[in-house]
Structures are given as structure tokens and as C-alpha cells.
Design a protein around this motif. Sequence first.
Motif, PDB file in Angstrom:
ATOM      1  N   UNK A   7      70.882  35.715  11.941  1.00  0.00           N
ATOM      2  CA  UNK A   7      71.303  34.780  13.130  1.00  0.00           C
ATOM      3  C   UNK A   7      72.032  35.624  14.106  1.00  0.00           C
ATOM      4  N   UNK A   8      71.901  36.913  14.053  1.00  0.00           N
ATOM      5  CA  UNK A   8      72.656  37.928  14.953  1.00  0.00           C
ATOM      6  C   UNK A   8      71.962  37.996  16.257  1.00  0.00           C
ATOM      7  N   UNK A   9      72.662  38.167  17.368  1.00  0.00           N
ATOM      8  CA  UNK A   9      71.822  38.491  18.761  1.00  0.00           C
ATOM      9  C   UNK A   9      71.524  39.904  18.716  1.00  0.00           C
ATOM     10  N   UNK A  10      70.550  40.207  19.767  1.00  0.00           N
ATOM     11  CA  UNK A  10      70.099  41.593  19.926  1.00  0.00           C
ATOM     12  C   UNK A  10      71.471  42.335  20.353  1.00  0.00           C
ATOM     13  N   UNK A  11      71.648  43.466  20.163  1.00  0.00           N
ATOM     14  CA  UNK A  11      72.658  44.345  20.496  1.00  0.00           C
ATOM     15  C   UNK A  11      72.062  44.966  21.801  1.00  0.00           C
ATOM     16  N   UNK A  12      72.511  44.360  22.941  1.00  0.00           N
ATOM     17  CA  UNK A  12      72.037  44.665  24.159  1.00  0.00           C
ATOM     18  C   UNK A  12      73.261  45.287  24.997  1.00  0.00           C
ATOM     19  N   UNK A  13      72.955  46.410  25.633  1.00  0.00           N
ATOM     20  CA  UNK A  13      73.935  47.265  26.283  1.00  0.00           C
ATOM     21  C   UNK A  13      74.274  46.633  27.556  1.00  0.00           C
ATOM     22  N   UNK A  14      75.804  46.381  27.754  1.00  0.00           N
ATOM     23  CA  UNK A  14      76.252  45.694  28.829  1.00  0.00           C
ATOM     24  C   UNK A  14      77.410  46.504  29.308  1.00  0.00           C
ATOM     25  N   UNK A  15      77.795  46.296  30.838  1.00  0.00           N
ATOM     26  CA  UNK A  15      78.744  47.000  31.180  1.00  0.00           C
ATOM     27  C   UNK A  15      80.213  46.307  30.736  1.00  0.00           C
ATOM     28  N   UNK A  16      81.189  47.059  30.678  1.00  0.00           N
ATOM     29  CA  UNK A  16      82.511  46.491  30.164  1.00  0.00           C
ATOM     30  C   UNK A  16      83.466  46.149  31.290  1.00  0.00           C
ATOM     31  N   UNK A  17      84.464  45.525  31.123  1.00  0.00           N
ATOM     32  CA  UNK A  17      85.335  45.202  31.969  1.00  0.00           C
ATOM     33  C   UNK A  17      86.228  46.405  32.337  1.00  0.00           C
ATOM     34  N   UNK A  18      86.668  46.706  33.486  1.00  0.00           N
ATOM     35  CA  UNK A  18      87.366  47.910  34.125  1.00  0.00           C
ATOM     36  C   UNK A  18      88.875  47.580  33.712  1.00  0.00           C
ATOM     37  N   UNK A  19      89.605  48.718  33.511  1.00  0.00           N
ATOM     38  CA  UNK A  19      91.014  48.729  32.936  1.00  0.00           C
ATOM     39  C   UNK A  19      91.950  47.751  33.862  1.00  0.00           C
ATOM     40  N   UNK A  20      91.518  47.850  35.217  1.00  0.00           N
ATOM     41  CA  UNK A  20      92.486  47.227  36.127  1.00  0.00           C
ATOM     42  C   UNK A  20      92.234  45.335  36.064  1.00  0.00           C
ATOM     43  N   UNK A  21      90.970  44.964  35.776  1.00  0.00           N
ATOM     44  CA  UNK A  21      90.687  43.837  35.751  1.00  0.00           C
ATOM     45  C   UNK A  21      91.206  43.137  34.109  1.00  0.00           C
ATOM     46  N   UNK A  22      91.175  44.052  33.337  1.00  0.00           N
ATOM     47  CA  UNK A  22      91.399  43.707  31.982  1.00  0.00           C
ATOM     48  C   UNK A  22      93.186  43.520  32.002  1.00  0.00           C
ATOM     49  N   UNK A  23      94.005  44.202  32.565  1.00  0.00           N
ATOM     50  CA  UNK A  23      95.293  44.148  32.858  1.00  0.00           C
ATOM     51  C   UNK A  23      96.044  43.317  33.665  1.00  0.00           C
ATOM     52  N   UNK A  24      95.037  42.610  34.815  1.00  0.00           N
ATOM     53  CA  UNK A  24      95.357  41.773  35.622  1.00  0.00           C
ATOM     54  C   UNK A  24      96.292  40.656  35.258  1.00  0.00           C
ATOM     55  N   UNK A  25      95.889  39.974  34.004  1.00  0.00           N
ATOM     56  CA  UNK A  25      96.454  38.743  33.837  1.00  0.00           C
ATOM     57  C   UNK A  25      97.424  39.319  32.273  1.00  0.00           C
ATOM     58  N   UNK A  26      97.770  40.592  32.280  1.00  0.00           N
ATOM     59  CA  UNK A  26      98.599  40.694  30.907  1.00  0.00           C
ATOM     60  C   UNK A  26     100.084  40.436  31.396  1.00  0.00           C
TER      61      UNK A  26
END
Length: 99
Positions: free
Chosen positions: A61-80
Motif C-alpha cells: 500500500x506504499x506510494x511511489x517514491x517520487x522526487x519532490x522539492x523540499x521546503x526551504x529553511x526560511x519557510x520552515x522557520x517562519x512559524x517557529x
Amino acid sequence: MSVTKKEVEKIAELAKLKFSEEELENFTHQMNDILKYMEKLNELNTDNVEPLSHPIESTNVFRNDDLKSSINTDDALKNAPLADENYFKVPKVIQDKNK
């Protein structure tokens, strides 16, 4: 084949468990019931039975392992609540043993 109360006590000791006398009696009875059931199952002819890893057939039932871009550091820390340059800042949770 049967299990004695002494054997149940030894198993409990190895598992670092402590039981009351009533619990030891109960577990001894339950383990002997399980062994009787296993003896009954051993009477079955399983010569033409394929071994199973699971009694119910299932599919992946696993999904395909698709390569996607990740969130950048500034966006990740924005709500920290707290951040230190490129990292999340969190309270210390490990205490010094010597204190």
C-alpha cells in the motif's frame, strides 16, 4: 508437556517481572492451556499446506517514491516559536547526570 509454577517464576524473573501468587497460578494455567492447544495443532496434517507470512493476503500500500522539492529553511522557520539562524531552538530536555 506442561509448565510448572517454578518455570513461570523463572520466566518472570528473566523478563524482570514480579507477580503475586494468584497471578503466577493464573499464568501457569494459561501457559499450560496454550501448550495443550499447540499439541492439538501438531496433530494436524500440514504436508501440502504452503507456509504463510500472514493469514490474510495483502498487497503493498506504499506510494511511489517520487522526487519532490523540499521546503526551504526560511519557510520552515517562519512559524517557529524560537529559531537560531538555520535551526529550530527548543528547550533542553537532557539533564546532566552529575547534578
